[in-house]
Design a protein around this motif. Structure first.
Motif, short mmCIF file in Angstrom:
data_model
loop_
_atom_site.label_atom_id
_atom_site.label_comp_id
_atom_site.label_asym_id
_atom_site.label_seq_id
_atom_site.Cartn_x
_atom_site.Cartn_y
_atom_site.Cartn_z
N GLY A 1 91.34 37.80 -8.99
CA GLY A 1 92.37 38.24 -9.92
C GLY A 1 92.17 37.73 -11.33
O GLY A 1 92.71 38.30 -12.28
N ALA A 2 91.39 36.65 -11.48
CA ALA A 2 91.19 36.07 -12.81
C ALA A 2 90.09 36.75 -13.60
O ALA A 2 90.03 36.61 -14.83
CB ALA A 2 90.85 34.58 -12.67
N LEU A 3 89.22 37.50 -12.93
CA LEU A 3 88.08 38.08 -13.63
C LEU A 3 88.52 39.25 -14.50
O LEU A 3 89.20 40.17 -14.03
CB LEU A 3 87.03 38.56 -12.60
N PRO A 4 88.12 39.28 -15.76
CA PRO A 4 88.54 40.36 -16.66
C PRO A 4 87.76 41.65 -16.45
O PRO A 4 88.16 42.69 -16.98
CB PRO A 4 88.26 39.79 -18.05
N ALA A 5 86.67 41.59 -15.69
CA ALA A 5 85.88 42.79 -15.42
C ALA A 5 85.21 42.60 -14.07
O ALA A 5 84.84 41.47 -13.70
CB ALA A 5 84.83 43.01 -16.51
N PRO B 1 74.49 45.29 -17.30
CA PRO B 1 75.09 44.81 -16.04
C PRO B 1 75.98 43.59 -16.27
O PRO B 1 75.72 42.76 -17.14
CB PRO B 1 73.88 44.44 -15.20
N ILE B 2 77.04 43.52 -15.48
CA ILE B 2 77.93 42.36 -15.48
C ILE B 2 77.68 41.59 -14.20
O ILE B 2 77.69 42.16 -13.10
CB ILE B 2 79.41 42.78 -15.56
N VAL B 3 77.40 40.30 -14.34
CA VAL B 3 77.14 39.46 -13.16
C VAL B 3 78.04 38.24 -13.23
O VAL B 3 78.46 37.79 -14.30
CB VAL B 3 75.67 39.05 -13.07
N LEU B 4 78.32 37.68 -12.06
CA LEU B 4 79.22 36.54 -11.93
C LEU B 4 78.47 35.35 -11.37
O LEU B 4 77.70 35.47 -10.42
CB LEU B 4 80.37 36.91 -10.99
N GLY B 5 78.70 34.20 -11.96
CA GLY B 5 78.19 32.94 -11.43
C GLY B 5 79.34 32.02 -11.07
O GLY B 5 80.32 31.93 -11.81
N LEU B 6 79.23 31.34 -9.92
CA LEU B 6 80.27 30.43 -9.45
C LEU B 6 79.68 29.06 -9.21
O LEU B 6 78.66 28.91 -8.54
CB LEU B 6 80.89 30.94 -8.14
N ASP B 7 80.37 28.05 -9.72
CA ASP B 7 80.06 26.65 -9.43
C ASP B 7 81.30 26.09 -8.74
O ASP B 7 82.23 25.62 -9.38
CB ASP B 7 79.76 25.89 -10.72
#
Length: 294
Positions: free
Chosen positions: A55-59, A5-11
């Motif tokens: 738009g910046a995320l590569p996946a 799985p691919i997950v995203l974290g934001l600060d």
């Protein structure tokens, strides 16, 4: 074979938004997006920030967790933020979770009850979460009411010094003046006014904090005095919380402390035993998203 799985974290914050993508627990990519806060959501600046982030995320991520300034878990604002992030990332809202940036940062450094976190980013505050989940804090009231010692206050102090020189009929000429001019494209009042007031929020003035640090590093006395004032203000925040909690481990973190090695050193003179630690809070958010996946 099932793909990891691919997950995203934001600060997220008022000066920028750090993001980290994990694939199966390993860092896939990191980056920076424009400033994003709860107050910016629903505004053109907020929409632009979300679009730039996506738009910046590569996946594409399969889940996301975000820490945003101005949020409290379970509040209507948190639900609004969750829906906005889900829409921008093309995810079902159930795959997105949000919390306040301070809670994200605190948990990255301490378990509940474990210590006091002194944070100096765009703004500033000292923060403690008790073992039962209660919050003890000082500062963090936003740039209109406080944030002394943070990046915004450093940038504002630099511009105040420069405009005081203009009021005295002087033409500022010093390392600090040169560093600020390199970012503002001039030191005349119309140029400084456009820089300070042309962009809503705290980001523009906070962007001058590194200029203060660079000038201090080459010996500019005014810049060094501004760092000393910031260290004093930050130490005062920590003492206010420690006065209520009793002795606890104390850590400091945040981008404002990176503007010059002088600032952490000055701060440690006020707070013996302080540990200055930088962690990737966006990665901590991504790992929270990974843990929350079924």
């Amino acid at each position: 074979m099932t793909a990891a799985p691919i997950v995203l974290g934001l600060d997220a914050g008022g000066s920028g938004t750090g993001w980290t993508l994990l694939r199966g627990g390993a860092v896939l990519a990191r980056g920076q997006a424009p400033p994003l806060t709860a107050a910016l959501l629903g505004t053109p600046a907020g929409e632009a920030a979300l679009s730039a982030l996506a738009g910046a995320l590569p996946a594409p991520p399969g889940a996301a967790h975000a820490g945003l300034p101005g949020l409290q878990v379970g509040s209507p604002a948190a639900e609004t933020a969750r829906a906005a992030l889900a829409g921008a990332l093309g995810l079902p809202p159930a795959r997105v979770s949000v919390e306040g940036d301070l809670d994200l940062a605190y948990r990255a450094h301490f378990p509940p009850g474990g210590g006091v976190l002194l944070y100096a980013g765009t703004g500033s505050l000292a923060y403690h979460v008790t073992a039962t989940g209660e919050v003890v804090r000082a500062g963090g009231r936003g740039y209109r009411l406080g944030d002394d010692g943070g990046g915004f206050s450093l940038g504002r102090a630099a511009l105040r010094w420069l405009t005081d020189r203009l009021d005295a009929g002087e033409e500022p000429a010093s390392p600090l003046a040169a560093e600020v001019a390199s970012l503002t494209d001039g030191l005349d009042w119309p140029t400084l006014r456009a820089f300070a007031y042309g962009t809503p929020g705290a980001a523009a003035l906070a962007s001058l904090a590194p200029a203060v640090g660079r000038a201090a590093d080459v010996g500019d006395p005014v810049a060094r005095a501004l760092l000393a004032e910031a260290a004093h203000a930050l130490a005062d925040l920590a003492r206010r919380v420690l006065a209520r909690t009793g002795p606890l481990p104390l850590r400091a973190t945040g981008g404002a402390l990176r503007v010059s090695p002088l600032l952490p050193a000055m701060l440690m003179e006020h707070l013996p035993g302080l540990e200055v630690v930088w962690l990737d809070h966006a990665e901590a958010a991504a790992r929270r998203a990974l843990e929350a996946r079924p």
